[in-house]
Design a protein around this motif. Structure first.
Motif, PDB file in Angstrom:
ATOM      1  N   VAL A  50       0.849  -1.188   0.000  1.00 22.20           N
ATOM      2  CA  VAL A  50       0.000   0.000   0.000  1.00 22.20           C
ATOM      3  C   VAL A  50       0.884   1.236   0.000  1.00 22.20           C
ATOM      4  O   VAL A  50       1.711   1.428   0.902  1.00 22.20           O
ATOM      5  CB  VAL A  50      -0.937   0.012   1.226  1.00 22.20           C
ATOM      6  N   CYS A  51       0.682   2.071  -1.028  1.00 26.54           N
ATOM      7  CA  CYS A  51       1.453   3.310  -1.168  1.00 26.54           C
ATOM      8  C   CYS A  51       0.521   4.490  -0.911  1.00 26.54           C
ATOM      9  O   CYS A  51      -0.555   4.588  -1.514  1.00 26.54           O
ATOM     10  CB  CYS A  51       2.053   3.385  -2.574  1.00 26.54           C
ATOM     11  N   GLU A  52       0.913   5.375  -0.019  1.00 22.07           N
ATOM     12  CA  GLU A  52       0.095   6.521   0.353  1.00 22.07           C
ATOM     13  C   GLU A  52       0.917   7.798   0.224  1.00 22.07           C
ATOM     14  O   GLU A  52       2.075   7.842   0.648  1.00 22.07           O
ATOM     15  CB  GLU A  52      -0.432   6.386   1.780  1.00 22.07           C
ATOM     16  N   ALA A  53       0.283   8.830  -0.364  1.00 24.25           N
ATOM     17  CA  ALA A  53       0.913  10.149  -0.489  1.00 24.25           C
ATOM     18  C   ALA A  53       0.010  11.176   0.182  1.00 24.25           C
ATOM     19  O   ALA A  53      -1.220  11.019   0.205  1.00 24.25           O
ATOM     20  CB  ALA A  53       1.130  10.500  -1.954  1.00 24.25           C
ATOM     21  N   GLY A  84      -0.746  14.162  -0.688  1.00 21.56           N
ATOM     22  CA  GLY A  84      -1.228  15.217  -1.581  1.00 21.56           C
ATOM     23  C   GLY A  84      -2.703  15.068  -1.888  1.00 21.56           C
ATOM     24  O   GLY A  84      -3.307  14.016  -1.693  1.00 21.56           O
ATOM     25  N   ASN A  85      -3.301  16.174  -2.372  1.00 19.41           N
ATOM     26  CA  ASN A  85      -4.703  16.173  -2.795  1.00 19.41           C
ATOM     27  C   ASN A  85      -4.825  17.029  -4.056  1.00 19.41           C
ATOM     28  O   ASN A  85      -4.474  18.215  -4.032  1.00 19.41           O
ATOM     29  CB  ASN A  85      -5.603  16.727  -1.686  1.00 19.41           C
ATOM     30  N   PRO A  86      -5.289  16.434  -5.157  1.00 20.12           N
ATOM     31  CA  PRO A  86      -5.724  15.036  -5.276  1.00 20.12           C
ATOM     32  C   PRO A  86      -4.559  14.071  -5.262  1.00 20.12           C
ATOM     33  O   PRO A  86      -3.403  14.478  -5.367  1.00 20.12           O
ATOM     34  CB  PRO A  86      -6.441  15.037  -6.628  1.00 20.12           C
ATOM     35  N   ALA A  87      -4.897  12.758  -5.106  1.00 19.73           N
ATOM     36  CA  ALA A  87      -3.853  11.744  -5.061  1.00 19.73           C
ATOM     37  C   ALA A  87      -3.075  11.737  -6.372  1.00 19.73           C
ATOM     38  O   ALA A  87      -3.649  11.894  -7.454  1.00 19.73           O
ATOM     39  CB  ALA A  87      -4.460  10.375  -4.801  1.00 19.73           C
ATOM     40  N   PRO A  88      -1.789  11.531  -6.302  1.00 16.05           N
ATOM     41  CA  PRO A  88      -0.987  11.504  -7.529  1.00 16.05           C
ATOM     42  C   PRO A  88      -1.160  10.180  -8.268  1.00 16.05           C
ATOM     43  O   PRO A  88      -1.890   9.285  -7.835  1.00 16.05           O
ATOM     44  CB  PRO A  88       0.445  11.668  -7.002  1.00 16.05           C
ATOM     45  N   VAL A  89      -0.461  10.040  -9.364  1.00 16.45           N
ATOM     46  CA  VAL A  89      -0.436   8.787 -10.124  1.00 16.45           C
ATOM     47  C   VAL A  89       0.636   7.886  -9.504  1.00 16.45           C
ATOM     48  O   VAL A  89       1.778   8.312  -9.284  1.00 16.45           O
ATOM     49  CB  VAL A  89      -0.135   9.055 -11.612  1.00 16.45           C
ATOM     50  N   PHE A  90       0.258   6.603  -9.212  1.00 13.80           N
ATOM     51  CA  PHE A  90       1.168   5.674  -8.551  1.00 13.80           C
ATOM     52  C   PHE A  90       1.736   4.676  -9.564  1.00 13.80           C
ATOM     53  O   PHE A  90       1.020   4.197 -10.447  1.00 13.80           O
ATOM     54  CB  PHE A  90       0.446   4.906  -7.449  1.00 13.80           C
ATOM     55  N   SER A  91       3.016   4.352  -9.389  1.00 16.27           N
ATOM     56  CA  SER A  91       3.674   3.315 -10.190  1.00 16.27           C
ATOM     57  C   SER A  91       4.497   2.446  -9.258  1.00 16.27           C
ATOM     58  O   SER A  91       5.075   2.937  -8.269  1.00 16.27           O
ATOM     59  CB  SER A  91       4.583   3.939 -11.256  1.00 16.27           C
ATOM     60  N   PHE A  92       4.557   1.120  -9.564  1.00 15.44           N
ATOM     61  CA  PHE A  92       5.306   0.176  -8.734  1.00 15.44           C
ATOM     62  C   PHE A  92       6.399  -0.487  -9.572  1.00 15.44           C
ATOM     63  O   PHE A  92       6.207  -0.781 -10.758  1.00 15.44           O
ATOM     64  CB  PHE A  92       4.382  -0.894  -8.161  1.00 15.44           C
ATOM     65  N   PHE A  93       7.518  -0.749  -8.875  1.00 14.49           N
ATOM     66  CA  PHE A  93       8.664  -1.398  -9.520  1.00 14.49           C
ATOM     67  C   PHE A  93       9.265  -2.404  -8.546  1.00 14.49           C
ATOM     68  O   PHE A  93       9.112  -2.279  -7.314  1.00 14.49           O
ATOM     69  CB  PHE A  93       9.734  -0.365  -9.906  1.00 14.49           C
ATOM     70  N   LYS A  94       9.960  -3.429  -9.100  1.00 20.71           N
ATOM     71  CA  LYS A  94      10.705  -4.386  -8.294  1.00 20.71           C
ATOM     72  C   LYS A  94      12.109  -4.507  -8.863  1.00 20.71           C
ATOM     73  O   LYS A  94      12.295  -4.612 -10.074  1.00 20.71           O
ATOM     74  CB  LYS A  94      10.024  -5.766  -8.301  1.00 20.71           C
ATOM     75  N   ARG A  95      13.081  -4.499  -7.939  1.00 18.97           N
ATOM     76  CA  ARG A  95      14.475  -4.602  -8.366  1.00 18.97           C
ATOM     77  C   ARG A  95      14.828  -6.064  -8.614  1.00 18.97           C
ATOM     78  O   ARG A  95      14.605  -6.928  -7.747  1.00 18.97           O
ATOM     79  CB  ARG A  95      15.403  -4.010  -7.318  1.00 18.97           C
ATOM     80  N   GLY A  96      15.361  -6.341  -9.788  1.00 12.95           N
ATOM     81  CA  GLY A  96      15.741  -7.699 -10.142  1.00 12.95           C
ATOM     82  C   GLY A  96      17.131  -8.042  -9.653  1.00 12.95           C
ATOM     83  O   GLY A  96      17.846  -7.210  -9.056  1.00 12.95           O
ATOM     84  N   LEU A  97      17.513  -9.289  -9.917  1.00 14.20           N
ATOM     85  CA  LEU A  97      18.843  -9.731  -9.498  1.00 14.20           C
ATOM     86  C   LEU A  97      19.952  -8.987 -10.217  1.00 14.20           C
ATOM     87  O   LEU A  97      21.099  -8.916  -9.733  1.00 14.20           O
ATOM     88  CB  LEU A  97      18.988 -11.242  -9.744  1.00 14.20           C
ATOM     89  N   ASP A  98      19.610  -8.406 -11.372  1.00 11.22           N
ATOM     90  CA  ASP A  98      20.598  -7.651 -12.148  1.00 11.22           C
ATOM     91  C   ASP A  98      20.580  -6.162 -11.797  1.00 11.22           C
ATOM     92  O   ASP A  98      21.131  -5.343 -12.547  1.00 11.22           O
ATOM     93  CB  ASP A  98      20.325  -7.834 -13.640  1.00 11.22           C
ATOM     94  N   ASP A  99      19.921  -5.816 -10.646  1.00 10.43           N
ATOM     95  CA  ASP A  99      19.807  -4.427 -10.179  1.00 10.43           C
ATOM     96  C   ASP A  99      19.029  -3.546 -11.145  1.00 10.43           C
ATOM     97  O   ASP A  99      19.138  -2.311 -11.104  1.00 10.43           O
ATOM     98  CB  ASP A  99      21.191  -3.809  -9.925  1.00 10.43           C
TER      99      ASP A  99
END
Length: 620
Positions: free
Chosen positions: A274-277, A279-294
């Motif tokens: 869960v990502c919370e900011a 600000g109002n209105p809520a911003p645009v959310f993006s998710f990422f995962k770091r791989g074994l290759d960084d």
């Protein structure tokens, strides 16, 4: 008169001072209140007091009102009679006993100066004047918050709310308040322009609009407006309801958390990031995962960009890693980001080792060892088929094994720090050996040509086979290491003579047991001694009864009650018995015994006819 009393309650009888006027000729003093107040729609009462030393019966009073510095006659009062009434006030004027003039149904147009002139004939003795103030209490102010909200980044002063006060006289003042404190106009920061509208009724409507810059903290601020007016010389206030406005502001901080807590996540769980900011209105959310290759891999396809929630289903240890939430404010294109580490707890590689690993025989011992891999501290338990705890620890030692101790065990591996994280591994402790017959239906009592079931139950591993020495219909039942065989056969002469043999065998050996069949009549003969005892008891009881009966007959004979002549003799006997004997018949009460064979005291068999009746001679 009722209107006059109401006006008397609302109007001020006297002002702060009296205007005194002296007549030119007689110097008559006329006193009047400087100001009289009345509510619109009510009654205004204006007193005109003077004193004449003479009788004053010829004195008259004339009333005028001022219209643009011109006097306009209102009416004339002679005694207590109202004369020459003005057309505009027709039907609204009245004179009281003290010569006070009352005006009913007061309107805002009546707010003017009135003159009371006292005269005698055409001669003016004196006069004075009073100011009539008409008021109307304003309605409660109405406030409407700006529907578009206000942005902290707005270059122009945004509108906060509008306030309207209706139907008041004279026009009131409107002030603005934030969180209970009054706001003051400030250049380029706070503005509150007002507009005044006079309605056709003469009443006023006042409106005001508040413009003010806002900050992030104003998202919790409450605004209201107040209407101020004067009534009977006092300042009064009416307030509106409190309103809150929508404040738009960019995010300054981002929070990213794992639900449930990352410390308690285990394989197979469903996890939310869960990502919370702020600000109002809520911003645009993006998710990422770091791989074994960084390299950061985009996970936005798995999320709703407006919700700020990344759902991970049925996680495993490969789901562990560093995750990032990134926000984008579309107003100023400002980006913020936050990272969190997801740890998926697991147990893997559970295996059970048995020593010795060679096949087990009855009387042997065995050691079971259980091991597993996990980054956490593990506990071990051994459980049986009914999930009952047999032992704790990763090793289990079993000695003196038998077929009966053969069973399936499971090693349960648990991580105490993560509730619900556990894995199990089953192992079969099988004891091998030749079959052992544990139950057989022998001896079995049967009848000739009867259909009976022969039963043979054995225990062994590997699973044995059961064979019978006679032909019939066989049914087998297997449970764990036990095997049971039921053979349905018809009893024949050969089967009675030879019996049946149950043969159980497997690769390790053979076991046999013989089933003996006995004729069921032999069992019935064993009950004869019991029947014989019952017959003896019955005979004894009958003898006692006959003895009592003989005694009674003898007593009657001695008393002469029974004649002794041949013609008078009476026979007490069976028809076939001799006439000179008294015979008592005793019969057996068991019909079933007549069908069987009865043994005598010396073991000889006697026919049922010989035993069915007994005769006892009763002689004098």
């Amino acid at each position: 008169m009722a209107g006059g009393r109401r006006a008397a309650g609302l109007a001020l009888r006297w002002g702060c001072c009296l205007l005194l006027c002296c007549a030119a000729a007689g110097g008559l003093e006329v006193s009047m209140p400087a100001v009289v107040e009345a509510e619109a729609g009510g009654t205004a009462r204006m007193e005109c007091n003077f004193y004449t030393p003479e009788n004053g019966s010829s004195t008259s009073i004339s009333w005028f009102y001022m219209d643009r510095n011109h006097r306009v006659r209102l009416c004339r009062i002679a005694g207590s009679e109202l004369l020459e009434e003005n057309v505009d006030y027709k039907g609204r004027l009245a004179v009281g006993g003290d010569r006070a003039l009352s005006i009913s149904r007061v309107t805002v147009q009546d707010a003017r100066t009135f003159v009371c002139q006292v005269g005698e004939g055409s001669h003016v003795l004196g006069e004075n004047q009073t100011r009539l103030h008409v008021y109307k209490v304003p309605e409660a102010p109405e406030i409407v918050a700006s529907s578009g909200g206000a942005s902290v980044q707005s270059s122009e002063i945004p509108e906060i709310a509008r306030c309207v006060s209706r139907n008041s006289f004279p026009p009131p003042n409107i002030t603005w308040h934030k969180n209970g404190e009054q706001l003051q106009p400030e250049e380029n920061t706070v503005k509150m322009p007002s507009t005044l509208t006079r309605e056709s009724s003469g009443l006023y409507t006042v409106s005001s609009t508040l413009f003010a810059h806002v900050t992030r903290e104003d998202r919790h601020s409450l605004y209201h407006c107040s209407v101020h007016y004067r009534l009977r010389g006092q300042r009064r206030t009416a307030e509106s309801r409190r309103v809150n406005i929508t404040v738009f502001y960019p995010a300054e901080h981002v929070k990213l958390q794992v639900l449930p807590s990352s410390a308690l996540v285990k394989e197979g769980d469903d996890v939310k990031l869960v990502c919370e900011a702020d600000g109002n209105p809520a911003p645009v959310f993006s998710f990422f995962k770091r791989g074994l290759d960084d390299v950061w891999h985009d996970l936005s396809s798995l999320t709703d960009t407006s919700s700020g929630v990344l759902n991970l289903h049925d996680v495993n240890k490969n789901s562990s890693g560093l995750y990032r939430c990134q926000t984008l404010d579309l107003d100023d294109m400002r980006q913020l980001e936050k990272d969190v580490e997801l740890v998926v707890n697991y147990i893997e590689g559970v295996r059970v080792k048995m020593e010795p690993s060679s096949p087990l025989r009855e009387g042997d011992s065995v050691r079971l060892s259980c091991n597993a891999h996990s980054p956490l501290s593990l506990d071990y338990q051994w459980r049986d088929e009914k999930d009952r705890t047999v032992a704790k620890g990763n090793q289990l030692f079993l000695s003196n094994l038998t077929f009966e101790t053969s069973r399936n065990l499971s090693c349960k591996v648990m991580a105490p720090s993560v509730p619900g994280l556990e894995q199990s591994k089953r192992v079969a402790v099988a004891v091998e050996g030749k079959p052992r017959i544990v139950s057989i239906s022998s001896p079995l009592y049967v009848r000739q040509d009867e259909v009976v079931n022969l039963t043979c139950k054995a225990i062994a591993f590997p699973r044995p086979s059961v064979h019978w020495s006679v032909n019939g219909t066989a049914h087998e039942y297997v449970e764990d290491q036990h095997i049971a065989s039921n053979l349905t056969v018809r009893v024949s002469h050969d089967l009675l003579r030879a019996g049946a043999m149950c043969r159980v065998s497997n690769a390790l050996g053979v076991s046999e047991e013989h089933i003996q069949l006995l004729v069921e009549s032999i069992r019935k003969d064993q009950k004869i001694p019991e029947s014989k005892g019952v017959i003896i008891v019955a005979i004894i009881v009958c003898i006692l009864v006959v003895a009592v009966l003989g005694s009674v007959i003898y007593f009657l004979h001695k008393k002469g009650k029974i004649p002794c002549g041949r013609a008078g003799k009476q026979d007490i006997t069976r028809p076939e018995a001799r006439k000179d004997k008294i015979v008592v018949e005793v019969k057996s009460d068991k019909v079933s015994e007549e069908a069987g064979l009865l043994q005598g005291a010396n073991g000889e068999k006697r026919s049922a006819a010989d035993q069915s009746e007994k005769y006892i001679d009763l002689r004098n």
